[in-house]
Design an enzyme around this catalytic site. Structure first.
Site, PDB file in Angstrom:
ATOM      1  N   ASP A  79       0.830  -1.205   0.000  1.00 39.93           N
ATOM      2  CA  ASP A  79       0.000   0.000   0.000  1.00 39.93           C
ATOM      3  C   ASP A  79       0.863   1.252   0.000  1.00 39.93           C
ATOM      4  OD1 ASP A  79       0.719  -0.723   2.706  1.00 39.93           O
ATOM      5  OD2 ASP A  79      -0.690   0.811   3.407  1.00 39.93           O
ATOM      6  N   GLU A 147      -0.057  -0.963   5.907  1.00 43.30           N
ATOM      7  CA  GLU A 147       0.967  -0.448   6.804  1.00 43.30           C
ATOM      8  C   GLU A 147       0.836   1.050   7.003  1.00 43.30           C
ATOM      9  OE1 GLU A 147       4.898   1.308   7.909  1.00 43.30           O
ATOM     10  OE2 GLU A 147       3.657   1.657   6.129  1.00 43.30           O
TER      11      GLU A 147
END
Length: 443
Positions: A79, A147
């Site tokens: 991400d 994250e």
């Protein structure tokens, strides 16, 4: 230049796997597309390794070695943070390639944080599988999907490994890089290997009042009370101190420092207090090495410009130095603000990570790969990672958790993380693949 590898990297960078704090704003389609693209681009890896989806979009691969115990875990996350396209010189998800030779550069969100490491790991594994190589012990690839919003992907992977009785010998995640000039007095290239990371928490500050028309304000409206609280926080920062990972960094780099820094670093028992007080003057990074930091990141007040705010709010992002805690930082903020009418609540928080050793087999393996792939003149040093990463969850099942991205990064390249114009030089990224290959061969 390995043109094929670069084109695979660029294709994955073009997939906008953006994570948002508000789950409703996140789009699952790019993450599914990312996984499908991995299967197409890395067929040997997917034929040899056992892969599974964990949680919503996190990925876990197991590469069976000759023995299952004491495995290596290589981490990364797919991400990326949101973008403001108009701020970018090149479109953030076009993965534009500029320059030639050593100046060839890929411009894209995620080029460093953290698809740079993720794709470099994939390239290293794909090549080794193609050579018929097999690790001595199991290797796991743990790729989180949230994250950037401190999400649930990595914790879910850790829970799964714990249930299966997996105790890694070594875990490596994103973190410090190969830099020069980042430590005062040290000109040598240094591999900043995070042996610990600061904790992270957010405090909510709230001031309330009856409200009314802005033409008749009270002596201390909610917005002014909140502003006063913020000013008091700013004027009362946390005390400075040298924590063990930072002391170890200076001791390691002392032989490579010029005077008077060398003498200061060699005699920290005497000079440590002075050094801690001076470091904040060298900039934001060195300030963050020696104190818990706090900064207001969000403010809100009334809905209209002629309306008194009934509620004024601020979010304070706090990064906890090793040895500090959520409880201590909250009480310190309460004492600094010294106003019982300011409501203070902990929105979320996690204490600093445990400190991993900078000696022993795990450290040696990373340092050896740094020397073989990135240059014997690069000095591996312990480092306190200033930001948070998914690796903190793995400290529950492993004592040797490190944070290092094997890329040479300039100060301006580091500054572009989470900002506009994120980029990585092609030759820097390709050498990073070599680091992961060498580290895997040491497993």
């Amino acid at each position: 230049m390995d043109t094929a590898a670069v084109e695979r990297f660029r294709e994955l960078l073009r997939i906008p796997t953006v994570s948002h704090t508000d789950p409703a704003a996140s789009d699952a389609a790019p993450f599914a597309r990312f996984r499908d693209t991995l299967r197409r681009l890395y067929p040997l890896l997917h034929a040899e390794l056992e892969g599974e989806l964990v949680g919503e979009h996190a990925m876990l691969y197991r590469w069976r070695g000759h023995a299952p115990d004491a495995p290596l875990v290589l981490m990364a996350h797919c991400d990326v943070v949101p973008v403001v396209p108009d701020e970018w010189t090149h479109p953030p998800f076009d993965a534009v390639l500029t320059g030639e030779g050593e100046e060839a550069t890929i411009h894209a969100r995620g080029a460093i944080d953290d698809k740079g490491s993720l794709v470099a790991i994939l390239e290293a594994v794909e090549a080794l599988v193609g050579e018929g190589w097999r690790p001595a012990r199991d290797v796991y690839l743990a790729f989180g999907h949230d994250e950037e919003v401190a999400g649930l992907g990595a914790p879910a992977i850790v829970d799964l490994l714990r249930e299966r009785g997996v105790r890694p010998a070594l875990v490596l995640d994103e973190g410090g890089a190969v830099v020069s000039g980042a430590v005062p007095g040290v000109d040598s290239e240094t591999a900043m290997i995070g042996v610990a990371e600061r904790g992270v928490m957010t405090l909510g500050l709230t001031a309330r009042e009856a409200g009314g028309h802005a033409s008749t304000p009270p002596p201390l409206p909610a917005t002014a009370r909140l502003a006063r609280a913020i000013d008091r926080l700013q004027r009362h920062p946390a005390p400075v101190r040298l924590v063990p990972p930072v002391r170890a960094m200076f001791r390691t780099l002392a032989p490579f420092a010029r005077e008077p820094f060398r003498s200061v670093f060699l005699n920290l028992a005497v000079t440590g207090g002075l050094l801690a007080r001076v470091l904040p003057r060298f900039g934001a990074e060195t300030n963050a090495l020696v104190r818990t930091t706090a900064v207001v990141t969000e403010l809100s007040g009334a809905d209209g410009e002629n309306v008194l705010a009934t509620t004024a709010r601020a979010a304070v992002n706090i990064r906890l130095l090793t040895g500090d805690s959520v409880t201590e930082a909250t009480e310190r903020a309460r004492r600094a603000i010294a106003d019982p009418l300011i409501e203070i609540d902990v929105r979320h928080g996690s204490d600093p990570s445990p400190v991993s050793p900078w000696r022993g087999e795990g450290w040696r393996r990373i340092a050896t790969a740094v020397g073989s792939a990135l240059g014997t003149d690069v000095v591996p040093t312990p480092y306190l990672q200033l930001g948070a990463s998914d690796s903190r969850w793995f400290t529950a099942i492993c004592e040797n958790v490190y944070r290092f991205a094997p890329f040479r990064l300039t100060a301006s390249e580091r500054d572009a993380l989470h900002a506009h114009d994120e980029r990585i030089r092609v030759d820097v990224w390709l050498r990073g693949i070599g680091f992961y290959r060498d580290l895997l061969r040491l497993s």
